[in-house]
Structure formats: structure tokens, C-alpha cells
Design a protein around this motif. Structure first.
Motif, PDB file in Angstrom:
ATOM      1  N   ASN A   1       0.826  -1.200   0.000  1.00 45.95           N
ATOM      2  CA  ASN A   1       0.000   0.000   0.000  1.00 45.95           C
ATOM      3  C   ASN A   1       0.862   1.254   0.000  1.00 45.95           C
ATOM      4  O   ASN A   1       2.069   1.213   0.261  1.00 45.95           O
ATOM      5  N   TYR A   2       0.244   2.408  -0.250  1.00 48.28           N
ATOM      6  CA  TYR A   2       0.889   3.715  -0.210  1.00 48.28           C
ATOM      7  C   TYR A   2       2.043   3.834  -1.205  1.00 48.28           C
ATOM      8  O   TYR A   2       2.938   4.659  -1.018  1.00 48.28           O
ATOM      9  N   ASN A   3       2.011   2.996  -2.253  1.00 48.22           N
ATOM     10  CA  ASN A   3       3.045   3.048  -3.288  1.00 48.22           C
ATOM     11  C   ASN A   3       4.452   2.870  -2.723  1.00 48.22           C
ATOM     12  O   ASN A   3       5.425   3.422  -3.235  1.00 48.22           O
ATOM     13  N   MET A   4       4.565   2.135  -1.650  1.00 44.94           N
ATOM     14  CA  MET A   4       5.855   1.891  -1.012  1.00 44.94           C
ATOM     15  C   MET A   4       6.071   0.389  -0.896  1.00 44.94           C
ATOM     16  O   MET A   4       5.166  -0.337  -0.466  1.00 44.94           O
ATOM     17  N   PRO A   5       7.241  -0.097  -1.289  1.00 43.05           N
ATOM     18  CA  PRO A   5       7.512  -1.542  -1.202  1.00 43.05           C
ATOM     19  C   PRO A   5       7.816  -1.980   0.224  1.00 43.05           C
ATOM     20  O   PRO A   5       8.926  -2.403   0.551  1.00 43.05           O
ATOM     21  N   LEU A   6       6.832  -1.853   1.102  1.00 42.90           N
ATOM     22  CA  LEU A   6       7.052  -2.170   2.508  1.00 42.90           C
ATOM     23  C   LEU A   6       7.269  -3.662   2.733  1.00 42.90           C
ATOM     24  O   LEU A   6       7.853  -4.053   3.747  1.00 42.90           O
ATOM     25  N   ASN A   7       6.777  -4.499   1.794  1.00 40.03           N
ATOM     26  CA  ASN A   7       6.950  -5.933   1.992  1.00 40.03           C
ATOM     27  C   ASN A   7       8.412  -6.354   1.895  1.00 40.03           C
ATOM     28  O   ASN A   7       8.832  -7.304   2.540  1.00 40.03           O
ATOM     29  N   TRP A   8       9.197  -5.657   1.093  1.00 41.69           N
ATOM     30  CA  TRP A   8      10.621  -5.979   1.013  1.00 41.69           C
ATOM     31  C   TRP A   8      11.356  -5.585   2.290  1.00 41.69           C
ATOM     32  O   TRP A   8      12.489  -6.009   2.520  1.00 41.69           O
TER      33      TRP A   8
ATOM     34  N   GLY B   1       9.321 -15.999   6.136  1.00 43.11           N
ATOM     35  CA  GLY B   1       8.235 -16.319   5.228  1.00 43.11           C
ATOM     36  C   GLY B   1       7.257 -17.336   5.776  1.00 43.11           C
ATOM     37  O   GLY B   1       6.155 -17.489   5.236  1.00 43.11           O
ATOM     38  N   LEU B   2       7.618 -18.045   6.856  1.00 40.46           N
ATOM     39  CA  LEU B   2       6.712 -19.018   7.455  1.00 40.46           C
ATOM     40  C   LEU B   2       5.725 -18.366   8.404  1.00 40.46           C
ATOM     41  O   LEU B   2       4.762 -19.013   8.833  1.00 40.46           O
ATOM     42  N   PHE B   3       5.946 -17.114   8.761  1.00 38.70           N
ATOM     43  CA  PHE B   3       5.024 -16.402   9.647  1.00 38.70           C
ATOM     44  C   PHE B   3       3.907 -15.765   8.822  1.00 38.70           C
ATOM     45  O   PHE B   3       4.124 -15.340   7.690  1.00 38.70           O
ATOM     46  N   PRO B   4       2.711 -15.682   9.386  1.00 39.40           N
ATOM     47  CA  PRO B   4       1.599 -15.080   8.632  1.00 39.40           C
ATOM     48  C   PRO B   4       1.834 -13.599   8.341  1.00 39.40           C
ATOM     49  O   PRO B   4       2.404 -12.878   9.165  1.00 39.40           O
ATOM     50  N   TYR B   5       1.396 -13.185   7.160  1.00 39.73           N
ATOM     51  CA  TYR B   5       1.396 -11.788   6.731  1.00 39.73           C
ATOM     52  C   TYR B   5       2.798 -11.204   6.603  1.00 39.73           C
ATOM     53  O   TYR B   5       2.964  -9.986   6.668  1.00 39.73           O
ATOM     54  N   ILE B   6       3.809 -12.046   6.454  1.00 35.41           N
ATOM     55  CA  ILE B   6       5.172 -11.570   6.205  1.00 35.41           C
ATOM     56  C   ILE B   6       5.585 -12.031   4.820  1.00 35.41           C
ATOM     57  O   ILE B   6       5.485 -13.208   4.484  1.00 35.41           O
ATOM     58  N   PHE B   7       6.028 -11.103   4.027  1.00 37.41           N
ATOM     59  CA  PHE B   7       6.388 -11.364   2.637  1.00 37.41           C
ATOM     60  C   PHE B   7       7.640 -12.236   2.571  1.00 37.41           C
ATOM     61  O   PHE B   7       8.644 -11.951   3.243  1.00 37.41           O
ATOM     62  N   THR B   8       7.601 -13.297   1.768  1.00 43.51           N
ATOM     63  CA  THR B   8       8.745 -14.198   1.612  1.00 43.51           C
ATOM     64  C   THR B   8       9.615 -13.695   0.467  1.00 43.51           C
ATOM     65  O   THR B   8       9.387 -14.013  -0.697  1.00 43.51           O
ATOM     66  N   SER B   9      10.610 -12.904   0.786  1.00 41.17           N
ATOM     67  CA  SER B   9      11.446 -12.306  -0.252  1.00 41.17           C
ATOM     68  C   SER B   9      12.317 -13.334  -0.951  1.00 41.17           C
ATOM     69  O   SER B   9      12.664 -13.166  -2.121  1.00 41.17           O
ATOM     70  N   SER B  10      12.676 -14.418  -0.266  1.00 36.63           N
ATOM     71  CA  SER B  10      13.540 -15.423  -0.874  1.00 36.63           C
ATOM     72  C   SER B  10      12.805 -16.312  -1.872  1.00 36.63           C
ATOM     73  O   SER B  10      13.426 -17.164  -2.506  1.00 36.63           O
ATOM     74  N   SER B  11      11.496 -16.122  -2.026  1.00 33.26           N
ATOM     75  CA  SER B  11      10.746 -16.898  -3.010  1.00 33.26           C
ATOM     76  C   SER B  11      10.628 -16.174  -4.340  1.00 33.26           C
ATOM     77  O   SER B  11       9.895 -16.632  -5.218  1.00 33.26           O
ATOM     78  N   HIS B  12      11.345 -15.074  -4.500  1.00 38.73           N
ATOM     79  CA  HIS B  12      11.302 -14.304  -5.743  1.00 38.73           C
ATOM     80  C   HIS B  12      12.664 -14.330  -6.419  1.00 38.73           C
ATOM     81  O   HIS B  12      13.703 -14.183  -5.765  1.00 38.73           O
ATOM     82  N   ILE B  13      12.646 -14.510  -7.715  1.00 41.68           N
ATOM     83  CA  ILE B  13      13.881 -14.549  -8.497  1.00 41.68           C
ATOM     84  C   ILE B  13      14.604 -13.213  -8.446  1.00 41.68           C
ATOM     85  O   ILE B  13      15.816 -13.152  -8.633  1.00 41.68           O
ATOM     86  N   THR B  14      13.864 -12.145  -8.154  1.00 40.36           N
ATOM     87  CA  THR B  14      14.491 -10.821  -8.055  1.00 40.36           C
ATOM     88  C   THR B  14      15.544 -10.793  -6.965  1.00 40.36           C
ATOM     89  O   THR B  14      16.631 -10.235  -7.148  1.00 40.36           O
ATOM     90  N   MET B  15      15.233 -11.392  -5.840  1.00 46.29           N
ATOM     91  CA  MET B  15      16.173 -11.385  -4.719  1.00 46.29           C
ATOM     92  C   MET B  15      17.240 -12.459  -4.866  1.00 46.29           C
ATOM     93  O   MET B  15      18.428 -12.208  -4.653  1.00 46.29           O
ATOM     94  N   THR B  16      16.823 -13.677  -5.226  1.00 46.52           N
ATOM     95  CA  THR B  16      17.791 -14.769  -5.297  1.00 46.52           C
ATOM     96  C   THR B  16      18.836 -14.532  -6.388  1.00 46.52           C
ATOM     97  O   THR B  16      20.018 -14.814  -6.190  1.00 46.52           O
ATOM     98  N   LEU B  17      18.395 -14.005  -7.530  1.00 45.48           N
ATOM     99  CA  LEU B  17      19.354 -13.701  -8.593  1.00 45.48           C
ATOM    100  C   LEU B  17      20.242 -12.527  -8.215  1.00 45.48           C
ATOM    101  O   LEU B  17      21.418 -12.482  -8.599  1.00 45.48           O
ATOM    102  N   ALA B  18      19.713 -11.583  -7.443  1.00 50.74           N
ATOM    103  CA  ALA B  18      20.523 -10.460  -6.971  1.00 50.74           C
ATOM    104  C   ALA B  18      21.595 -10.904  -5.988  1.00 50.74           C
ATOM    105  O   ALA B  18      22.616 -10.220  -5.824  1.00 50.74           O
TER     106      ALA B  18
END
Length: 226
Positions: A14-21, A87-104
């Protein structure tokens, strides 16, 4: 409303901010108090794990590795491990499940290894393209195969971590979506299955972090050990 099966992994905020990362920064918030508080059991456990990983990575890197290089891979292991567990906790974004992070994570490390090796150990890098006892007629093909194998290493590293994290989370999401229409008996079975999957995902979180760090260490040792 979920538009497709994989939309639960979309990094929306929300709010145009990548708060999940920002969940990746929770590791820093958790570590900072340990610098001025009396070390507890959790801090001692992390210290023991760090020492164990240091001795193991130091052995993998070999005697010719730079001093302190093992701590880079220890930090990599801890960073991926914390993100996998978050990522195993509720409502927390799993950043390691995205190729954006793992490839970085994988691509800069691989590129730095290649750059360091070709600049400082050029002969060793050329010799590594042709295994010992290779027939002369097969040498061009071996050079091609080894070159392709080296080039796809960051892709295989990143995809391995991403795929393993997505697979478990996706299975848990599919089972969780069935609870609204399930009977009492089926609901109890789903709860037991979810608990078993959560235990399995906890093991996968540790294993995948360890595999990523060990493979990166082995790629580095191929450059430094000659």
C-alpha cells in the motif's frame, strides 16, 4: 480476490511503497540489541552456529583462500535463513521466493568470482575448462560444455532457492484455501497436514540456506585453490 494461483506471491504493498521488502531488514533489527544486552541463549546459539560454519567453510575454501572470506558466506547463509523463516510467519512477505532477490544474491557473487579468477589466475581458469585426461578430439566440446556450465551457475543457484521456497508455500496455500468448505473431519486432517508441512518447510528453510552458501563457497574455492 486471487486472480491466479501464484498471485499470493506478488510483492504488492500500500501507499506506493515496497514495505513488503522491508521484511528482509528485520534481521538487522533483531541483531542490533545483542550488541549492548547480556548475551542470552539465542545469541550463544547463533555464535555456536557461526563458529561451526566458519570451520566448515574455511575447510572448503582451502588454505589458499583470503583471510576472513568465510565470513562472507556465513553472512549469506544467515541472511537467507532468516528470510526463509520469516516467510513461514503469517502476513510476512517471503522475499527469498522471488527470483528478483535470489538472482541479486547469486549473480554479483558469481560475477566477482569470475572477474577475480580471469584477472589474477588466467592460466588456471583456462586449464579448468578442460578436465584432465580429456582426448584431444573432445577438447573443443569440453570447453563449450564447461563454459555453459559456468555461465548458468547463478541461474541454477537462484532458481533452486526460489523453486523450493515457492513449492512449499504454494502447497500450504492450496491446503489452506480448502478449510472454508471442509467438514470437521477433513478440517482436522488439514490442520495436521499443515503442521507437518510447516515442519517440513522449516527444514527446507535451513537446508536451502546451507546449500546456497555451500555451493557459493565451492564456486569460490575453484577460483582460489590452484
Amino acid at each position: 480476490m486471487m486472480t491466479n494461483l501464484f498471485s499470493v506471491f506478488d510483492p504488492s504493498a500500500n501507499y506506493n511503497m515496497p514495505l513488503n521488502w522491508a521484511s528482509s531488514l528485520l534481521l538487522i533489527i533483531a541483531i542490533l540489541p545483542s550488541y549492548w544486552l547480556i548475551p542470552g541463549k539465542a545469541v550463544k546459539l547463533v555464535s555456536n552456529i557461526t563458529l561451526k560454519l566458519h570451520s566448515e567453510f574455511k575447510t572448503l575454501l582451502g588454505p589458499s583462500a583470503n583471510v576472513g572470506s568465510s565470513f562472507v558466506f556465513i553472512a549469506l547463509f544467515m541472511f537467507i535463513l532468516i528470510n526463509n523463516f520469516l516467510g513461514l510467519f503469517p502476513y510476512i512477505f517471503t522475499s527469498s521466493s522471488h527470483i528478483t532477490m535470489t538472482l541479486a544474491l547469486a549473480l554479483p557473487l558469481w560475477f566477482s568470482f569470475m572477474l577475480y579468477g580471469w584477472i589474477n589466475h588466467t592460466n588456471h581458469m583456462f586449464a579448468h575448462l578442460v578436465p584432465q585426461s580429456t582426448p584431444t578430439a573432445l577438447m573443443p566440446f569440453m570447453v563449450l560444455i564447461e563454459s555453459i556450465s559456468n555461465i548458468i551457475r547463478p541461474i541454477t543457484l537462484s532458481v533452486r532457492l526460489m523453486a523450493n521456497m515457492v513449492a512449499g508455500h504454494l502447497l500450504m496455500t492450496l491446503l489452506g484455501n480448502q478449510t472454508a468448505i471442509a467438514s470437521n473431519l477433513v478440517l482436522m486432517s488439514l490442520i495436521v497436514t499443515q503442521i507437518l508441512l510447516l515442519t517440513l518447510e522449516s527444514a527446507v528453510a535451513v537446508i536451502q540456506s546451507y546449500v546456497f552458501a555451500v555451493l557459493t563457497t565451492l564456486y569460490s574455492s575453484e577460483i582460489t585453490s590452484h
